[in-house]
Design a protein around this motif. Structure first.
Motif, PDB file in Angstrom:
ATOM      1  N   ARG A 231       0.815  -1.220   0.000  1.00 46.97           N
ATOM      2  CA  ARG A 231       0.000   0.000   0.000  1.00 46.97           C
ATOM      3  C   ARG A 231       0.847   1.268   0.000  1.00 46.97           C
ATOM      4  NH1 ARG A 231      -4.150  -2.502   4.379  1.00 46.97           N
ATOM      5  NH2 ARG A 231      -2.133  -3.085   5.238  1.00 46.97           N
ATOM      6  N   GLY A 232       1.941   1.267   0.753  1.00 40.92           N
ATOM      7  CA  GLY A 232       2.794   2.450   0.780  1.00 40.92           C
ATOM      8  C   GLY A 232       3.387   2.748  -0.580  1.00 40.92           C
ATOM      9  N   ASN A 288      -6.262 -11.528   2.418  1.00 41.35           N
ATOM     10  CA  ASN A 288      -5.243 -10.539   2.773  1.00 41.35           C
ATOM     11  C   ASN A 288      -4.886  -9.665   1.579  1.00 41.35           C
ATOM     12  OD1 ASN A 288      -2.028  -9.971   2.791  1.00 41.35           O
ATOM     13  ND2 ASN A 288      -2.874  -9.747   4.850  1.00 41.35           N
ATOM     14  N   LEU A 289      -4.736 -10.279   0.417  1.00 40.88           N
ATOM     15  CA  LEU A 289      -4.376  -9.526  -0.783  1.00 40.88           C
ATOM     16  C   LEU A 289      -5.472  -8.538  -1.159  1.00 40.88           C
ATOM     17  CD1 LEU A 289      -2.854 -12.406  -2.952  1.00 40.88           C
ATOM     18  CD2 LEU A 289      -1.626 -10.689  -1.616  1.00 40.88           C
ATOM     19  N   LEU A 290      -6.702  -9.017  -1.153  1.00 37.45           N
ATOM     20  CA  LEU A 290      -7.810  -8.130  -1.516  1.00 37.45           C
ATOM     21  C   LEU A 290      -8.035  -7.063  -0.460  1.00 37.45           C
ATOM     22  CD1 LEU A 290     -10.354 -10.699  -2.999  1.00 37.45           C
ATOM     23  CD2 LEU A 290      -9.028  -8.975  -4.224  1.00 37.45           C
ATOM     24  N   GLY A 291      -7.787  -7.392   0.806  1.00 40.96           N
ATOM     25  CA  GLY A 291      -7.923  -6.400   1.864  1.00 40.96           C
ATOM     26  C   GLY A 291      -6.968  -5.240   1.674  1.00 40.96           C
ATOM     27  N   ARG A 299     -10.642   3.192   2.321  1.00 37.67           N
ATOM     28  CA  ARG A 299      -9.736   4.063   3.076  1.00 37.67           C
ATOM     29  C   ARG A 299      -9.775   3.760   4.577  1.00 37.67           C
ATOM     30  NH1 ARG A 299     -12.052   7.062  -0.760  1.00 37.67           N
ATOM     31  NH2 ARG A 299     -13.654   7.853   0.624  1.00 37.67           N
ATOM     32  N   VAL A 300      -9.914   2.484   4.893  1.00 32.84           N
ATOM     33  CA  VAL A 300      -9.929   2.029   6.274  1.00 32.84           C
ATOM     34  C   VAL A 300      -8.772   1.060   6.486  1.00 32.84           C
ATOM     35  CG1 VAL A 300     -11.214   0.768   8.042  1.00 32.84           C
ATOM     36  CG2 VAL A 300     -12.419   2.312   6.482  1.00 32.84           C
ATOM     37  N   ALA A 306      -1.964  -3.658   9.187  1.00 34.17           N
ATOM     38  CA  ALA A 306      -2.031  -2.244   9.572  1.00 34.17           C
ATOM     39  C   ALA A 306      -1.999  -2.086  11.085  1.00 34.17           C
ATOM     40  CB  ALA A 306      -3.305  -1.620   8.999  1.00 34.17           C
ATOM     41  N   LEU A 307      -2.708  -2.954  11.796  1.00 34.06           N
ATOM     42  CA  LEU A 307      -2.726  -2.872  13.256  1.00 34.06           C
ATOM     43  C   LEU A 307      -1.343  -3.179  13.838  1.00 34.06           C
ATOM     44  CD1 LEU A 307      -6.155  -4.625  13.983  1.00 34.06           C
ATOM     45  CD2 LEU A 307      -5.644  -2.175  14.044  1.00 34.06           C
TER      46      LEU A 307
END
Length: 416
Positions: A231-232, A288-291, A299-300, A306-307
């Protein structure tokens, strides 16, 4: 009347002759300079030393790095005057400060008997030293003689990543340590590293390409970056795209592609989800990939990754607050028991080196801003923006050669 006109022979100083010989690609030394740089840049930006070492432990990365240094050693000796000038350049002085700071931490780690930490710090020092040597080689070589390697790399890396996604097992055995099924990485093993290398080589390819070709390459890089599911890196690619459009680095009509993509995003995600679900080799990893991709729609950030990053970031900040002046020690965040790295370069430097780490990060940003590698200042600003933005997603900028090489190049200047 028949007397010949006197021939005027220009007087050339010995220094000028040396400079001309060393920088001219037609001479044997000039050809050697270019050959060494092309080989080192290819191997460095493709992470070949670590790639070969992972596949065959008998070929350790340090052997490649020793070979790199041996390759540039003749240039250090033959161009000693130029070397003295380069040593006091902004990047070299920054690297000297970084090396000195790490040397102090290395001594303390050895005194405390922390051999694992000492080994990691020693590697950091070696990377920085090698970057100075390679940066010097670039500084005395005509930029146009080697810079065309970057469009080649910027095309090659995303192609290998796409192949790795479509045909896993081509570049490394399935289940290789450090790899994640579905997150393509090719010769990098780590998908985040692959995404970083794609963006860096694209930036360095900009001076060579016309705006139209930049746009085409930008789309190819984007395809590769998306398949890393980082994502980054995806956000960095989107930011770079927007910046180049605003600064006319690529044609403005390319922005219409993003608007079209946003309009059909639900359809694209649905089709991609169906494709991933049909991949037997990705069983158990599809969610996980789709998340990761769904973040760009919702945008969550509430998934496990992420946690976890939020937790280690908080731990890094706490470590800095506990040791604000000198830090907790170089490499402590690599060996700590939190379970993962900080994934934030600035916080990591602050936690390990205290205010000196913050000074390292800030001064490097300033040096990159003042660099003269790109013909247009716009692209220097793009690099600095990318450096600052990517610092929020990675903590390995000072641990990989391709990052150090980029710093050395961008902080210097083009050589005609």
């Amino acid at each position: 009347m028949n007397a010949k006109s006197p021939t005027i022979t220009p007087v050339v100083s010995p220094d000028a002759r040396v400079r001309g010989t060393a920088s001219s690609p037609q001479t044997l030394l000039g050809l050697y300079e270019v050959a060494v740089l092309v080989v080192v840049l290819c191997l460095g930006y493709l992470e070949i030393p670590n790639y070969i070492s992972t596949l065959n432990a008998s070929f350790q990365p340090k052997y490649f790095y020793y070979a790199f240094f041996v390759g540039v050693a003749p240039l250090l000796l033959l161009r000693f005057r130029s070397l003295i000038s380069y040593v006091i350049s902004p990047f070299s002085l920054w690297a000297l400060g970084y090396i000195t700071l790490n040397s102090i931490h290395l001594l303390l780690a050895l005194i405390d008997g922390e051999q694992s930490r000492a080994d990691i710090i020693g590697t950091k020092i070696q990377y920085a030293s090698l970057a100075v040597a390679l940066g010097f080689a670039c500084s005395i070589t005509r930029t146009t003689s080697y810079e065309r390697i970057f469009p080649f790399l910027a095309v090659l890396i995303p192609i290998t990543v796409i192949v790795d996604f479509l045909h896993p097992g081509v570049f490394y055995p399935l289940g290789t340590e450090g790899t994640v099924p579905g997150r393509a990485a090719a010769t990098f093993f780590n998908s985040n590293k692959a995404g970083e290398a794609m963006l860096l080589t694209f930036l360095l390819a900009i001076p060579v390409l016309r705006p139209l070709y930049r746009a085409l390459l930008l789309f190819l890089v984007g395809a590769g970056v998306i398949l890393t599911f980082s994502r980054g890196t995806i956000l960095s690619w989107m930011l770079l795209w927007s910046y180049l459009v605003l600064r006319r680095g690529v044609p403005k009509y390319t922005f219409a592609v993003s608007l079209l993509a946003l309009g059909v995003l639900p359809v694209l995600l649905a089709s991609f989800e169906s494709y991933l679900a049909g991949r037997v080799d990705l069983s158990g990893y599809v969610d996980n990939l789709l998340g990761r991709l769904d973040f760009f729609r919702s945008r969550v950030l509430d998934d496990d990754s992420a946690l976890m990053r939020a937790q280690v970031l908080e731990a890094g900040l706490d470590l800095f607050l506990d040791h604000p002046i000198f830090g907790a020690g170089a490499a402590v965040t690599i060996l700590w028991g939190v379970g993962a790295g900080i994934h934030n370069q600035l916080v990591m430097l602050a936690a390990e080196y205290g205010v000196f780490g913050i000074a390292l990060w800030t001064s490097l940003a300033v040096i990159l801003w003042k660099g003269k590698y790109f013909p247009e200042k716009t692209f220097h600003h793009a690099v600095v923006t990318g450096f600052v933005f990517m610092s929020m997603f990675t903590h390995n900028m000072f641990d990989y050669l391709y990052w150090f090489l980029t710093f050395a190049l961008v902080s210097g200047q083009r050589r005609a």
